[in-house]
Design an enzyme around this catalytic site. Sequence first.
Site, PDB file in Angstrom:
ATOM      1  N   TYR A 140     -67.877  42.253 -61.570  1.00 40.75           N
ATOM      2  CA  TYR A 140     -69.318  42.258 -63.099  1.00 40.75           C
ATOM      3  C   TYR A 140     -68.804  41.672 -63.980  1.00 40.75           C
ATOM      4  CZ  TYR A 140     -69.881  46.874 -59.825  1.00 40.75           C
ATOM      5  OH  TYR A 140     -69.766  47.549 -58.769  1.00 40.75           O
ATOM      6  N   HIS A 171     -75.542  43.803 -61.586  1.00 39.23           N
ATOM      7  CA  HIS A 171     -74.617  44.717 -59.953  1.00 39.23           C
ATOM      8  C   HIS A 171     -73.034  43.055 -60.267  1.00 39.23           C
ATOM      9  CE1 HIS A 171     -77.516  47.065 -58.279  1.00 39.23           C
ATOM     10  NE2 HIS A 171     -78.886  45.736 -59.125  1.00 39.23           N
ATOM     11  N   LYS A 184     -74.132  39.391 -53.242  1.00 39.30           N
ATOM     12  CA  LYS A 184     -72.392  39.117 -53.830  1.00 39.30           C
ATOM     13  C   LYS A 184     -71.738  37.437 -53.176  1.00 39.30           C
ATOM     14  CE  LYS A 184     -71.755  43.474 -54.351  1.00 39.30           C
ATOM     15  NZ  LYS A 184     -73.370  43.807 -55.394  1.00 39.30           N
TER      16      LYS A 184
END
Lengths: 409, 377
Positions: free
Chosen positions: B278, B286, B322
């Site tokens: 993070y 997120h 991600k």
Amino acid sequence: MLDGRNQRCAILLDEEDREMRKPYLDSCLHSDASQPTTMPESDYDASDDEIQDWSVVLSLADQKVPKRGEKDYEPLEGDYDSRNLLEAQGAMFQALEAKKRGFTCNPGQELRYTIRFNRRNQSFYILNAQGKFLDSMGKTDGNQKTWFTKFEALYLIERGTCRITYGEDNSYTLSLEECYTVMLTEDGDIDKYNVYSHLKRNGYIVLEYTLLSTEKETRNFYKDTNIHSVYDKPLFRYTFTNYSTIFYNLQLDIYNRDNVSSAPISQLHICFNVWKPQVNFQKKIPPLPDFQVSVINIENYNFPTLNDISHLLSQANTTLTTSRNPVSNLKFGNENVIIATVDHGLFNFIKLSRTDFHSHGLIWDDKWLKRKHRRAKNLQFSNVYWKSWVNSIRDSLRLLTLRWDSVEA
Amino acid sequence: MSKKQSKQYDRPLPINIINLPVVTHNPISWIWCLGSYLKQWYQLKQTAVDIQYCDGLFKVSGSHYMNEVWNSGFIGKGILSRSEPTWLQRTRRRLGLDPLFDERGRLQLTNEETVQIRREERKKFKLKREELEAQENHFKTTGDMTSLRKVTKLKSILIEENRQRQRKPLRELVMENYPVTGDKTEQARATSNLFIDERHIKDLEYLQLMPVEALFLSFCFGFEVNDFNLFELFQLCMSHSLEVDNSFILSYIVYHHYKSHGWCVKSGTKFGSDFLLYRRGPPFQHAEFAVLIQPNNKPSNSPLNEWIDISAISRVVGGVNKTLLLSYVTQPTRDAFQQALDLFAESPTPRSLRNLLELYHIDEFIYRRWLPSRNRA
């Protein structure tokens, strides 16, 4: 994922060829016809699966065929679904019924589009070649001969741009099947060719790999020298005035790569230099490639080890994508290579890029702790206040129009 | 991110610092600055929290200590909560011991409660939508096109309304739909030995740390784990097999590397990877990266499996927006490792552990799928 065979059979073929392959072709047709019901529902990039959308062909024929990807979650009773499905199937059959394809060129120009195949040294050339495809393919020598690599030759033949004969003898034209047999002789050729033709069909300019320049572009990361001091007691016995210093103190010296001396040895190598589609491409003095592709058959190779990747990246030299956002730069990386993994004609592309969190610097920013100035805070407040008003007015307007429409309907 | 949050999580590491005021050309500000430094230095309290090791778990208990650890870099996980230890707060609310609003009228909601409220809202919306869809299907089969069009219109209104509702502040939703005080009947159901007295209940929750987190806190900030010294703790984390390719040491190297570059590192098991990175922490945004540790000499699998595994992970990670990061950790030779280990055993100081860890190297690669149809322009 892409099925090379499936595509190929749609793009080929002349009459007798279709006869020969009928059973296979049929199976393809049926599997294709069932596609609309078996497409994954939630896949976020289902649009990448390039299945032929046959309704495009029929758009001229004034028939309505449902668009791909739009479907209901459960089959309905009645003939609502099956009717749509039948129409889509009809569109596909009609498209495949079209008259035969093969080698085409203007009458009288055949010789300019005839590839001569020299069996002895496996070379391909055209005499007095002409055509748009020469912008990015072939090498012309002093004798008006344009030489092609085997992939280029095969691609031109498969596309119907050229035909191929043995040497200067014009009496016999090789069929496509013969071409596959005589050209794709080495191990892995078929995989490489599949990747090559797929990229070409997507509009890319593809040349065999050569290292174009050893000077690499590097990204200017913010560099911080002398970052850590050795500590003997736990950090909280010291006094600090900001967190950045503490982070620098924590950093271990594990990213310094000078100590890694062993030269990477690996069997992997880059196969193609790839450029995005562009006009004014100069094939003699090409710019740095946008991508470099290595083809790996996953039956034979494990996932690349550190050595493999370092080896591939040491050969690579491509243009870099840069962004103003530092974290995006971290994601784009420094050097990169694309690996095309091949599994029995199915292929996937992976991009591996070397990145470096250390030279990027700290992600923590001491500014995050700074209290905002009072005036700035007030300003921000009024801004938020104003925005929320505008939003609520816009929302109610939108709802009103929607309701109005429904009343009218 | 609210102001309150920013203030609550103002320490990225479990250590206090001295905040200096802005220095200008005015000499008075220099004196002011010096005075402020001395005053804060005098008040500076650095307390290390004790970690208990029992039943194979690293625990921090006591709500003050739990918050201390959690608020400074989001370390650990409350075992009865989603991540931040909020069990006590939630239970007191449920038993009606705490009101939903504090004395200044501000809404006091834990993460779990927020999620629950949002979820219920969504459930209601889905029920309504389902009804309309059933009608739609009915008209499709009967072929009543005018009614079909009407229902589709209604559906789009519903979706639009829901979108606007989602933007409403939570406070309004709570005022509309939820009881302000807790339920007294719940209190009756709770077992009597939960209560210390009328107004107070026992805190059953503790914060569990990953072994890498425990070692990090002990190694860098001198947190004590039982009465182990640093070498004993290291031994314990390595589960007593002091090998150069022990999976613990590899993951510690990776954990420490990202942690020391300012990232907030949490476990990545949820997304099939080793760690999540993070930018500042879970309450703020997120995770950006999912880290997969790649040891140098892996046990040989069948080649196909390896490709499939990594492709599967990349799909999962890509599906939640991600970036997959492969961290290759290069190990030193066995001899060099043994030598450094012996020195560390002799003098179990942070310095010698540091020397041991610095024998390793890390290389980082981004892995992402590449699509010819998406990269032409």
